[in-house]
Structure formats: C-alpha cells, structure tokens
Design a protein around this motif. Structure first.
Motif, mmCIF file in Angstrom:
data_model
loop_
_atom_site.group_PDB
_atom_site.id
_atom_site.type_symbol
_atom_site.label_atom_id
_atom_site.label_comp_id
_atom_site.label_asym_id
_atom_site.label_seq_id
_atom_site.Cartn_x
_atom_site.Cartn_y
_atom_site.Cartn_z
ATOM 1 N N SER A 309 0.873 -1.160 -0.085
ATOM 2 C CA SER A 309 -0.110 -0.028 0.157
ATOM 3 C C SER A 309 0.831 1.179 -0.183
ATOM 4 O O SER A 309 0.404 2.470 -0.457
ATOM 5 C CB SER A 309 -0.828 0.112 1.135
ATOM 6 O OG SER A 309 -0.058 -0.054 2.503
ATOM 7 N N GLU A 310 2.256 1.167 0.209
ATOM 8 C CA GLU A 310 2.842 2.300 0.573
ATOM 9 C C GLU A 310 3.597 2.703 -1.045
ATOM 10 O O GLU A 310 4.497 3.609 -0.867
ATOM 11 C CB GLU A 310 4.167 2.129 1.320
ATOM 12 C CG GLU A 310 3.631 1.994 2.658
ATOM 13 C CD GLU A 310 4.390 1.854 3.952
ATOM 14 O OE1 GLU A 310 5.671 1.911 3.597
ATOM 15 O OE2 GLU A 310 4.214 1.656 5.071
ATOM 16 N N HIS A 311 3.526 1.852 -2.006
ATOM 17 C CA HIS A 311 4.172 1.899 -3.096
ATOM 18 C C HIS A 311 3.346 1.650 -4.272
ATOM 19 O O HIS A 311 2.417 0.857 -4.414
ATOM 20 C CB HIS A 311 5.499 1.088 -3.128
ATOM 21 C CG HIS A 311 6.418 1.171 -2.238
ATOM 22 N ND1 HIS A 311 6.279 0.523 -0.900
ATOM 23 C CD2 HIS A 311 7.392 1.924 -2.094
ATOM 24 C CE1 HIS A 311 7.462 1.158 -0.142
ATOM 25 N NE2 HIS A 311 8.075 1.802 -0.875
ATOM 26 N N SER A 312 3.508 2.512 -5.354
ATOM 27 C CA SER A 312 2.760 2.499 -6.670
ATOM 28 C C SER A 312 3.494 1.524 -7.402
ATOM 29 O O SER A 312 4.575 1.575 -7.738
ATOM 30 C CB SER A 312 2.700 3.874 -7.389
ATOM 31 O OG SER A 312 2.453 3.727 -8.820
ATOM 32 N N GLY A 313 2.410 0.574 -7.847
ATOM 33 C CA GLY A 313 2.962 -0.556 -9.012
ATOM 34 C C GLY A 313 3.495 0.234 -10.154
ATOM 35 O O GLY A 313 4.412 -0.314 -10.531
ATOM 36 N N ARG A 314 2.728 1.255 -10.643
ATOM 37 C CA ARG A 314 3.545 1.826 -11.782
ATOM 38 C C ARG A 314 4.846 2.558 -11.526
ATOM 39 O O ARG A 314 5.812 2.411 -12.376
ATOM 40 C CB ARG A 314 2.340 2.965 -12.310
ATOM 41 C CG ARG A 314 1.251 2.511 -12.561
ATOM 42 C CD ARG A 314 0.182 3.437 -13.219
ATOM 43 N NE ARG A 314 -0.018 4.432 -12.132
ATOM 44 C CZ ARG A 314 -0.539 5.673 -12.266
ATOM 45 N NH1 ARG A 314 -1.004 6.002 -13.635
ATOM 46 N NH2 ARG A 314 -0.632 6.620 -11.274
ATOM 47 N N PHE A 315 5.098 2.997 -10.539
ATOM 48 C CA PHE A 315 6.141 3.706 -10.029
ATOM 49 C C PHE A 315 7.395 2.453 -9.794
ATOM 50 O O PHE A 315 8.403 2.614 -10.476
ATOM 51 C CB PHE A 315 6.183 4.277 -8.897
ATOM 52 C CG PHE A 315 7.412 4.903 -8.299
ATOM 53 C CD1 PHE A 315 8.034 6.179 -8.761
ATOM 54 C CD2 PHE A 315 8.366 4.296 -7.353
ATOM 55 C CE1 PHE A 315 9.210 6.501 -8.404
ATOM 56 C CE2 PHE A 315 9.362 4.626 -6.843
ATOM 57 C CZ PHE A 315 9.820 6.001 -7.558
#
Length: 400
Positions: A309-315
C-alpha cells in the motif's frame, strides 16, 4: 486433367490500367539476376563509427559500420539487393556502400525484371533461416512470378509497396523518438547516481527533501514463479496467462501469452495479482520488465513484485525499468546468467513518498499510452502491407 498443366498466372488485385494485360511469366530467381563481386571485404576491426560510405553485411541492422576507403566501394550501378547468405536478411541498397566481412550475396537484376520489384517479391515470401548455413543455393531456385517489364506493372507494384515501406519507416521513426524522449525524461525524473533528489521535480514536491533508500523487498512481496508439471496436460490450455520471458516485449504491459493455464494448473502455481511488476532474473533476456494486465502465473525465470500500500505499482515498474541494466549486472558472467531472489530483493533504490511516486507514474504512463498507440499503428500498417502483398502477387501454388 493433367497434373502438370500450366494455368495462366494473374494476381488477385491488379491496378486498373493493367486489368487486360497478359498473364505473368515465371522464372527461377537465379535466371533473373547476376551476382556482383565486391572489390574487397572489410573486416570488422576496420569499421568506423562515422565515415563516407556505409558498410553493409548480413546482420539485421541495415548498416553495420562506416569506412572512408574509396577502393572498397561497390562500383556497380545502383540499386542492388544484398542477401545475407547465413541470416537470410534482405536489404535494398540505393547508395554507395562497401561489403563487410563475408556472408552476403550482392544481386543485380537482368533486363526483364526491376530490382525494386524483385526485392518486394522476395519479401512477400521471405526465405526462412535454417540453422547457420548458406541459403543462397536455395534462394536462387525460388520461382518468381513477374509481369512484362515494358508494361510498367512491375514498377507500379514496386512504387506502391515502397511508398508503404516509407510510411512504416516514418511511423517507426516517430516511435523511436517517443522512446528516446521517455528515456531522457526518466533520467530527469529519477535521481542520478550519487544524488538523492531528481533534477526535474514537480513543483508541489520540490520542498519535500531527499528520496529515501529502500530495498526492492520494501516495495512489496516478491514471488519467484514456478511451472506446473507438463506431464499433466489438464494443467494447460485454459484462459489464464502463464508468463515467460518470451512473452515480454518492449511495451509496458503483458496480456496475452504463448502458454496458458487451466484453473487446475493455476492452483499449482504462485499466483501473481494484476498490476504487479515482473522482472526476468534468469537467462539471456535478464533485465526485461513488464506489468501484468490481469492475474497470472510466471515461470521460474521471473521474480514478481506485488506492490504494498505504500508503493505505486506503476512507479515500481518505472524504477525497475530504469535500473534494469544495473540489476542485470549482478548476475556476473556465466553460462546461464541468474539473479536469485535474495540478491534481487536486496537491491537498493531511492524512492519518494507515495504521492510523488504516483505523480511520476502518471506522467510516464501518459507517455507510454502514446508509445503503445504508435506501436499499434505500426502493427496495423504491417498487417495491411502483408494483406496487400497477398493480393498484388499471384498465388505461387498456381504455378504449373
């Protein structure tokens, strides 16, 4: 009816001015061409990065190097066809050039065919490479159908297909330009080596300070793929994607795969949620990165990051893409390059807070959408060209 009867040969699509023209003739390619011997064959050690004349060899790249050697230049009148004797590469050359090393045949058309027409005819039914052997002996036996050169029909067909090739080349150049722009933008949006903030930062994040160093394992759960037993055919052939490195292209997303799994086979794998990030960690294509459109499984060559939840999959996709070459070097030099899960998980990278991650991902995703649309446009043109060639050239099974 005799099985050896020869029927008149006509294409299915003919330009209006040739509707009533005579049937086409056929000859073996070897009877339609002569081969040109170069004055010399340049060794790769003599290739220049820039020069007066391009060097052409049998590789898939049109030009493999440059030379300033006037004595090495082919003096025969242009254009010519260059055929890779080992690779089956076909090149239409309309500029002065030198031959690189060995392994090519330089073809010149005789008076009854246009060299440009022959090039398109050979590309209509390209010779398929069979291991690393010489193929010209096979190529020159190929039967070529052609209309009377005096009628102008050969030239009309060649002009039509060359115009389409020019359009495809122009659209491919646009795609290359977009890809180059994306690469440059990514280098600005992520910190350079030895730095902790990017050189280009969106205004709302410029006062937030340095990015934090994290390991890939901090981005989410890491799963190494597995392959269901092929001894059980019931595990395969369903609608669930089973991703291998061969399914991963230069585009961001993977959707369709060569191999699919049944629900039963999927139960035997380690499921990967949609929008995860897949990274090839074993084999010659180590460093390939993609995201999965829908839930899937992968083989054991791939480590997948299931973003938390703390990280964007796209990023995560973009930061792994940017650092793919560096990560791949962890495999070292070995017969089968491999980065194990522990090594991959421990790779340290800089990342900002989620809101900035998402802003960067939005920017790059928009650019990826343009790239995907441009790639699809080229695919459509290629399909159109293939269909057009099927119509413009006769069905060779009709040759008696």
């Amino acid at each position: 009816m005799s099985g050896n009867k020869k029927y008149p040969l006509f294409p299915r699509l003919r330009f209006p001015e040739f509707q009533d023209a005579p049937a086409w003739d056929t000859e073996k390619l070897g009877d339609l061409i002569t081969t040109i011997s170069p004055p010399s064959k340049l060794q790769s050690s003599s290739y220049l990065r820039k020069g007066k004349y391009p060097i052409i060899d049998q590789s898939q790249d049109f030009i493999c190097g440059w030379t300033d050697d006037d004595d090495a230049v082919i003096t025969c009148s242009l254009p010519l066809i260059v055929f890779g004797d080992h690779t089956c590469a076909l090149k239409f050359v309309n500029q002065s050039f030198a031959q690189g090393a060995d392994g090519i045949k330089i073809l010149k058309a005789k008076s009854n065919t246009s060299i440009e027409y022959l090039f398109h005819s050979l590309n209509h039914r390209p010779l398929v490479m069979e291991d690393y052997k010489r193929h010209f002996s096979t190529l020159k036996e190929r039967v070529v159908a052609f209309p009377d050169i005096e009628s102008g029909e050969q030239q009309k067909i060649a002009s039509c297909l060359s115009s389409l090739n020019d359009l495809i080349a122009a659209e491919t150049q646009k795609l290359d330009t977009l890809a180059t722009h994306k690469k440059s933008l990514m280098q600005q949006l992520f910190p350079c080596e030895g730095e902790t903030v990017p050189r280009l930062r969106f205004p709302e994040f410029r006062n937030l300070g340095e990015w934090k160093e994290k390991s890939i394992s901090d981005f989410g759960e890491i799963i190494t793929g597995s392959t269901p037993s092929t001894a059980h055919p019931e595990f395969y052939g369903g609608g669930i994607p089973f991703v291998s490195p061969a399914d991963i292209s230069d585009l961001r997303w993977v959707s369709d795969t060569k191999t699919t799994l049944s629900a039963l086979g999927f139960e035997k794998t380690r499921p990967i949620k949609a929008n995860s990030v897949l990274f090839v960690c074993i084999g010659s294509t180590i460093g390939k990165v993609t995201q999965n459109v829908r839930d899937c499984a992968t083989n054991q060559q791939i480590n997948s990051v299931i973003p938390n939840s703390e990280h964007s999959g796209r990023f995560v996709y973009y930061i792994l893409s940017l650092n793919a070459e560096r990560i791949a070097k962890l495999a070292g030099i070995q017969a089968v390059p491999i980065i194990n899960k522990t090594q991959f998980s421990a790779v340290r990278l800089l990342a900002p807070e989620f809101s900035e991650q998402d802003r960067i991902a939005n920017c790059l995703s928009s650019l990826d959408d343009f790239i995907a649309a441009q790639s699809q446009k080229i695919d459509v043109l290629m399909i159109h060209k293939k269909g057009l060639m099927e119509q413009l050239f006769p069905v060779m099974s009709e040759v008696g």
